[in-house]
Write an enzyme that holds these catalytic residues in place. Structure first.
Site, short mmCIF file in Angstrom:
data_model
loop_
_atom_site.label_atom_id
_atom_site.label_comp_id
_atom_site.label_asym_id
_atom_site.label_seq_id
_atom_site.Cartn_x
_atom_site.Cartn_y
_atom_site.Cartn_z
N VAL A 1 -20.37 2.01 -5.31
CA VAL A 1 -20.59 0.56 -5.24
C VAL A 1 -22.06 0.23 -4.94
O VAL A 1 -22.68 -0.60 -5.62
CB VAL A 1 -19.68 -0.11 -4.18
CG1 VAL A 1 -19.97 -1.60 -4.07
CG2 VAL A 1 -18.21 0.12 -4.50
N LYS B 1 0.86 -1.19 0.00
CA LYS B 1 0.00 0.00 0.00
C LYS B 1 0.89 1.23 0.00
O LYS B 1 2.02 1.18 0.50
CB LYS B 1 -0.86 0.01 1.28
CG LYS B 1 -2.08 0.88 1.19
CD LYS B 1 -3.24 0.18 0.49
CE LYS B 1 -4.44 1.09 0.35
NZ LYS B 1 -5.59 0.39 -0.23
N GLY C 1 -25.79 2.98 2.10
CA GLY C 1 -24.82 3.71 1.28
C GLY C 1 -24.99 3.35 -0.17
O GLY C 1 -24.72 2.22 -0.58
P1 NAI Z 1 -18.69 6.27 -2.18
O1 NAI Z 1 -18.05 7.40 -1.43
O2 NAI Z 1 -18.98 6.46 -3.64
O3 NAI Z 1 -20.08 5.85 -1.47
C1 NAI Z 1 -20.26 5.80 -0.10
C2 NAI Z 1 -21.68 6.26 0.17
O4 NAI Z 1 -22.00 6.06 1.54
C3 NAI Z 1 -21.90 7.75 -0.12
O5 NAI Z 1 -23.02 7.91 -0.97
C4 NAI Z 1 -22.16 8.35 1.27
O6 NAI Z 1 -23.05 9.46 1.23
C5 NAI Z 1 -22.75 7.17 1.99
N1 NAI Z 1 -22.67 7.22 3.44
C6 NAI Z 1 -21.65 7.65 4.23
N2 NAI Z 1 -21.96 7.49 5.53
C7 NAI Z 1 -23.20 6.95 5.56
C8 NAI Z 1 -24.06 6.55 6.61
N3 NAI Z 1 -23.73 6.69 7.89
N4 NAI Z 1 -25.27 6.01 6.29
C9 NAI Z 1 -25.63 5.86 5.01
N5 NAI Z 1 -24.85 6.23 3.96
C10 NAI Z 1 -23.65 6.77 4.24
O7 NAI Z 1 -17.75 5.01 -1.93
P2 NAI Z 1 -17.73 3.62 -2.73
O8 NAI Z 1 -16.65 3.65 -3.73
O9 NAI Z 1 -19.12 3.27 -3.14
O10 NAI Z 1 -17.26 2.63 -1.59
C11 NAI Z 1 -18.15 2.21 -0.55
C12 NAI Z 1 -17.37 1.36 0.45
O11 NAI Z 1 -16.82 0.22 -0.23
C13 NAI Z 1 -16.18 2.09 1.09
O12 NAI Z 1 -16.03 1.62 2.41
C14 NAI Z 1 -15.01 1.63 0.24
O13 NAI Z 1 -13.79 1.69 0.95
C15 NAI Z 1 -15.41 0.19 -0.07
N6 NAI Z 1 -14.80 -0.36 -1.27
C16 NAI Z 1 -14.97 0.26 -2.49
C17 NAI Z 1 -14.39 -0.28 -3.63
C18 NAI Z 1 -14.60 0.36 -4.97
O14 NAI Z 1 -14.30 -0.32 -5.98
N7 NAI Z 1 -15.11 1.57 -5.07
C19 NAI Z 1 -13.54 -1.49 -3.56
C20 NAI Z 1 -13.50 -2.11 -2.24
C21 NAI Z 1 -14.08 -1.53 -1.15
#
Ligand code: NAI
Length: 358
Positions: free
Chosen positions: A186, A82, A182
């Protein structure tokens, strides 16, 4: 002898920590190579305004080790590493900073392969690619996989299917209720897979606009963000931030399965035991969220990235989750421990393979 760095490295047998500094461009970055038994270390670049150097080092080593397990369990020929950049991605990120970091990565000659993480984007990788070929998550226009969220969501969907098979005897999501917490990159893709498969989906997000956009396009129910984890559903899918599974939330769960993409879902390991005691099947986060890294690594195949092949590889997460469940049952251990056993078994076997001279 007083030691901080070497004690930390010995704690989980880290191979290298490389500090990268360029003062004119303001670069302060740390590259950690945890374990290269399976192959070159692969892991993304995180940019974060760490309060101090010790926090940055601790985060980098924790994340690098996590990648060793994630890559091993995903069956990839890569070890774990990382990179963290100390700085605010909104204020401190410049082309010069990214490209000089890329030069440091290039010097490692392929020992470290990298891509996006929190605080970095595909556009950043495009700039870094000018200095090194060891950046693997690239936009589609440059022959890369583009947005990794679709592959990640597909992997989580496969994880859900594997858990449904275990709990209900059939992997079919048709008619099953799923609460998705969320609906960012994803979460929203996962909702599409679930709705198309006939699942009854409830969503929540702190960003109302995202919820409304999804609810206008798909047949989903909307819940409040502070209630979503308490719903009486078959599957609760945390796809927001880390530590969603903790002492406060777990007693309020009314689901049979927890399976989502969020990183580091267990606030502390003991929370994995709490879930098992409550009879809730937990799909370990790094097992089911490896779709993005699997598709990124597909770019390294001869001939470059192939979407169909990469999604086929991501679909193996169904089988991998099945193996985790099998180990958990055989060894009478919670699934979060079974995932580590699976990863460690593979690393031990390949270490033995590599001990044979060619
Ligand atoms: P993102 O930032 O696009 O989406 C996260 C969503 O969660 C946002 O819409 C945000 O408003 C919402 N959110 C935050 N706190 C919240 C709460 N307390 N209650 C409800 N909604 C809430 O991030 P993404 O890329 O969708 O990733 C989501 C998770 O998956 C993260 O933890 C990330 O580290 C993990 N992840 C993502 C990957 C990827 O390919 N994007 C790969 C592996 C893991």
């Amino acid at each position: 002898m007083e030691s901080f760095i070497f004690d930390l490295m010995e704690s989980h047998d880290y191979e290298n920590i490389l500090f990268c500094q360029e003062k004119t461009l303001g670069l302060k970055a740390i590259i950690v190579i945890h374990d290269t038994t399976l192959g070159p270390a692969a892991g993304g670049i995180r940019m974060w305004p760490y309060e101090n150097e010790a926090d940055a080092v601790k985060d980098a080593v924790r994340l690098a080790r996590g990648m060793t397990y994630k890559n091993a369990a995903a069956g990839l020929p890569f070890g774990g590493g990382k990179c963290v950049i100390i700085g605010d991605p909104k204020k401190d990120k410049t082309e010069g900073l990214l490209r000089v970091l890329a030069r440091f990565i290039h010097r490692l000659g392929g020992l470290f392969l990298t891509g996006i993480d929190v605080g970095t984007t595909l556009q950043d990788m495009e700039l870094m690619r000018m200095e090194t070929p060891y950046v693997v998550s690239l936009p589609e226009s440059l022959g890369g996989p583009g947005n990794s969220a679709v592959a990640t969501a597909f992997g989580v969907f496969q994880g859900i299917r594997a858990c449904l098979k275990e709990v209900y005897g059939s992997p079919q999501p048709q008619g099953r209720s799923v609460a998705v917490q969320g609906v960012g990159a994803v979460g929203k893709e996962l909702v599409k897979y679930l709705v198309e498969a006939g699942a009854l989906v409830t969503v929540a997000d702190i960003d109302q606009e995202k919820v409304e956009a999804l609810a206008s396009a798909y047949e989903v129910t909307v819940a409040s963000p502070d209630k979503i984890h308490t719903l009486d559903v078959d599957v609760y899918s945390p796809c927001a931030m880390g530590a969603a599974l903790n002492e406060q939330t777990i007693p309020a769960f009314n689901c049979k399965i927890v399976c989502g993409s969020a990183n580091n879902q267990l606030a502390v390991e003991h929370d994995g035991d709490l879930l098992a005691q409550r009879g809730i099947l937990y799909a370990p986060d790094y097992i089911v969220s490896s779709g993005g890294v699997i598709s990124g690594m597909d770019s390294l195949q001869p001939g470059g990235f192939n979407r169909q092949r990469s999604m086929e590889t991501v679909s193996h997460i169904y089988k991998t989750m099945g193996s985790v469940i099998a180990i958990s049952k055989e060894q009478h251990i919670p699934t979060y421990r079974a995932a580590d056993v699976l990863a460690e078994q593979r690393i031990t076997a390949i270490r033995q393979v590599k001990s044979l001279a060619t």
